[in-house]
Scaffold this active site. Structure first.
Site, PDB file in Angstrom:
ATOM      1  N   SER A  92       0.848  -0.645   0.381  1.00  0.00           N
ATOM      2  CA  SER A  92      -0.114  -0.001   0.520  1.00  0.00           C
ATOM      3  C   SER A  92       1.054   1.229   0.095  1.00  0.00           C
ATOM      4  CB  SER A  92      -0.699  -0.084   1.102  1.00  0.00           C
ATOM      5  OG  SER A  92      -0.543   0.129   1.994  1.00  0.00           O
ATOM      6  N   ASN A  93       1.719   1.154   0.292  1.00  0.00           N
ATOM      7  CA  ASN A  93       2.698   1.992   0.702  1.00  0.00           C
ATOM      8  C   ASN A  93       3.574   2.909  -1.087  1.00  0.00           C
ATOM      9  OD1 ASN A  93       3.338   3.787   3.054  1.00  0.00           O
ATOM     10  ND2 ASN A  93       3.473   1.631   3.912  1.00  0.00           N
ATOM     11  N   MET A 134      10.778  -7.371   4.375  1.00  0.00           N
ATOM     12  CA  MET A 134      10.963  -7.542   5.497  1.00  0.00           C
ATOM     13  C   MET A 134      11.854  -8.960   5.677  1.00  0.00           C
ATOM     14  SD  MET A 134       7.921  -7.008   7.596  1.00  0.00           S
ATOM     15  CE  MET A 134       8.239  -7.628   8.533  1.00  0.00           C
ATOM     16  N   ARG A 135      13.621  -8.017   5.345  1.00  0.00           N
ATOM     17  CA  ARG A 135      14.845  -8.652   5.669  1.00  0.00           C
ATOM     18  C   ARG A 135      15.276  -7.432   6.351  1.00  0.00           C
ATOM     19  NH1 ARG A 135      13.434 -13.595   5.381  1.00  0.00           N
ATOM     20  NH2 ARG A 135      16.595 -14.180   5.228  1.00  0.00           N
ATOM     21  N   ASN A 164      13.819   3.464   5.496  1.00  0.00           N
ATOM     22  CA  ASN A 164      12.924   3.213   5.550  1.00  0.00           C
ATOM     23  C   ASN A 164      11.477   3.400   5.907  1.00  0.00           C
ATOM     24  OD1 ASN A 164      11.343   0.370   6.097  1.00  0.00           O
ATOM     25  ND2 ASN A 164      12.184   1.191   7.983  1.00  0.00           N
ATOM     26  N   HIS A 190       8.714   3.103   9.129  1.00  0.00           N
ATOM     27  CA  HIS A 190       8.463   2.274  10.390  1.00  0.00           C
ATOM     28  C   HIS A 190       7.552   2.215  11.340  1.00  0.00           C
ATOM     29  CE1 HIS A 190       9.875  -0.558  13.390  1.00  0.00           C
ATOM     30  NE2 HIS A 190       9.572   0.473  14.552  1.00  0.00           N
ATOM     31  N   THR A 238      20.634   2.659   8.232  1.00  0.00           N
ATOM     32  CA  THR A 238      21.732   3.025   8.427  1.00  0.00           C
ATOM     33  C   THR A 238      21.558   0.776   8.935  1.00  0.00           C
ATOM     34  OG1 THR A 238      21.127   3.434  10.462  1.00  0.00           O
ATOM     35  CG2 THR A 238      22.260   4.974   9.515  1.00  0.00           C
ATOM     36  N   LEU A 282      19.412  -1.353  13.097  1.00  0.00           N
ATOM     37  CA  LEU A 282      17.565  -1.580  12.564  1.00  0.00           C
ATOM     38  C   LEU A 282      17.017  -0.389  13.514  1.00  0.00           C
ATOM     39  CD1 LEU A 282      15.998  -3.546  10.727  1.00  0.00           C
ATOM     40  CD2 LEU A 282      15.735  -4.226  13.723  1.00  0.00           C
ATOM     41  N   GLU A 336       1.189   6.767   6.951  1.00  0.00           N
ATOM     42  CA  GLU A 336       2.035   6.216   5.992  1.00  0.00           C
ATOM     43  C   GLU A 336       2.241   7.395   4.475  1.00  0.00           C
ATOM     44  OE1 GLU A 336       3.855   2.356   8.392  1.00  0.00           O
ATOM     45  OE2 GLU A 336       3.158   2.046   6.520  1.00  0.00           O
TER      46      GLU A 336
HETATM   47  C1  GRF Z   1       4.359  -1.189   7.052  1.00  0.00           C
HETATM   48  O1  GRF Z   1       2.822  -0.618   8.396  1.00  0.00           O
HETATM   49  C2  GRF Z   1       5.225  -0.109   7.214  1.00  0.00           C
HETATM   50  O2  GRF Z   1       5.807   0.661   8.303  1.00  0.00           O
HETATM   51  C3  GRF Z   1       6.187  -1.188   7.674  1.00  0.00           C
HETATM   52  O3  GRF Z   1       5.614  -2.315   6.554  1.00  0.00           O
HETATM   53  C4  GRF Z   1       3.959  -1.729   6.354  1.00  0.00           C
HETATM   54  C5  GRF Z   1       3.995  -1.644   5.070  1.00  0.00           C
HETATM   55  O4  GRF Z   1       2.606  -2.009   4.560  1.00  0.00           O
HETATM   56  N1  GRF Z   1       6.864  -0.840   7.216  1.00  0.00           N
HETATM   57  P1  GRF Z   1       2.316  -1.965   2.931  1.00  0.00           P
HETATM   58  O5  GRF Z   1       2.632  -3.541   2.385  1.00  0.00           O
HETATM   59  O6  GRF Z   1       3.134  -1.279   2.102  1.00  0.00           O
HETATM   60  O7  GRF Z   1       1.094  -2.357   2.787  1.00  0.00           O
END
Ligand code: GRF
Length: 209
Positions: free
Chosen positions: A12-13, A85-86, A102, A104, A136, A139, A169
């Site tokens: 979604s981002n 997610m790595r 990133n 978060h 950086t 994490l 976000e």
């Molecule tokens: C978001 O909540 C972001 O903060 C985290 O992973 C999620 C990604 O969501 N790092 P999407 O895949 O962009 O919907």
């Protein structure tokens, strides 16, 4: 600016970045999972995609080398982690220093790592939100650039917070990416400027919902 977005999930981002009127161009999307819906979003927008499965690489460094190779091939200037997610190796991160962001889902430095919404609730926090930061090797510890803040309501759950943070976000990530694309923000040798002045504190945006 040529932008690559690294994803593992829904994207979604990524969608928010594609929908924003950026002065940079998203030239490619890399996923470590072939079933990430983000790949579909990229395909719908006619953007090149590449799946680099972490399971195919026994070593983190060789996985990162494959990522790096693809980024070079696309001649990328800016790497955007969007639900990727790595954990990336220190040497990879150094190669993209000042060129990798990133987002978060917490108000860093609070709640690095996972389960941020539940941790904010368990701590009895009054506010919560998300942070866009430079990446950086440590994490979730790079310079914070912008934070979106919301008030935690008495009836909030981890799920309602996750949903509301996600919406925030989608506002702040494209905003910060545009700062870099437009040159409003620069990074050189660890030194960040914003509107030609030294940058020190993240921009805080309050969302009252
Ligand atoms: C978001 O909540 C972001 O903060 C985290 O992973 C999620 C990604 O969501 N790092 P999407 O895949 O962009 O919907």
């Amino acid at each position: 600016m040529r932008i690559a977005v690294l994803v593992s999930g829904s994207g979604s981002n990524l969608q928010a970045l594609l929908d924003a009127n950026l002065s940079g161009e998203v030239v490619g999307v890399i996923s470590n999972r072939s079933d990430a819906y983000a790949l579909q979003r990229a395909a719908n927008a006619n953007i090149a995609t590449c799946v680099i499965k972490h399971s195919a690489y026994p070593e983190r460094t060789t996985f990162d080398a494959a990522l790096h190779q693809q980024l070079l091939e696309w001649q990328v200037d800016l790497v955007i982690l969007a639900g990727f997610m790595r954990i990336l190796s220190a040497s990879f991160v150094q190669q993209w220093e000042g060129k990798m962001l990133n987002i978060h889902p917490s108000l860093l430095p609070k709640y690095k790592g996972m389960h941020t919404h539940q941790r904010a609730l368990d701590a009895g926090d009054r506010t919560h939100g998300c942070t866009v930061h430079f990446v950086t090797a440590e994490l979730d510890a790079g310079q914070a650039l912008a934070q979106g803040v919301l008030n935690i309501q008495p009836n909030d759950t981890a799920q309602t917070l996750a949903d509301r943070v996600h919406t925030i976000e989608h506002h702040i990530y494209p905003m910060v990416v545009e700062w870099l694309c437009s040159g409003q923000m620069t990074y050189q040798d660890g030194f960040i400027t914003y509107h030609q002045a030294p940058f020190s504190e993240p921009e805080i945006l309050y969302f009252n919902s």
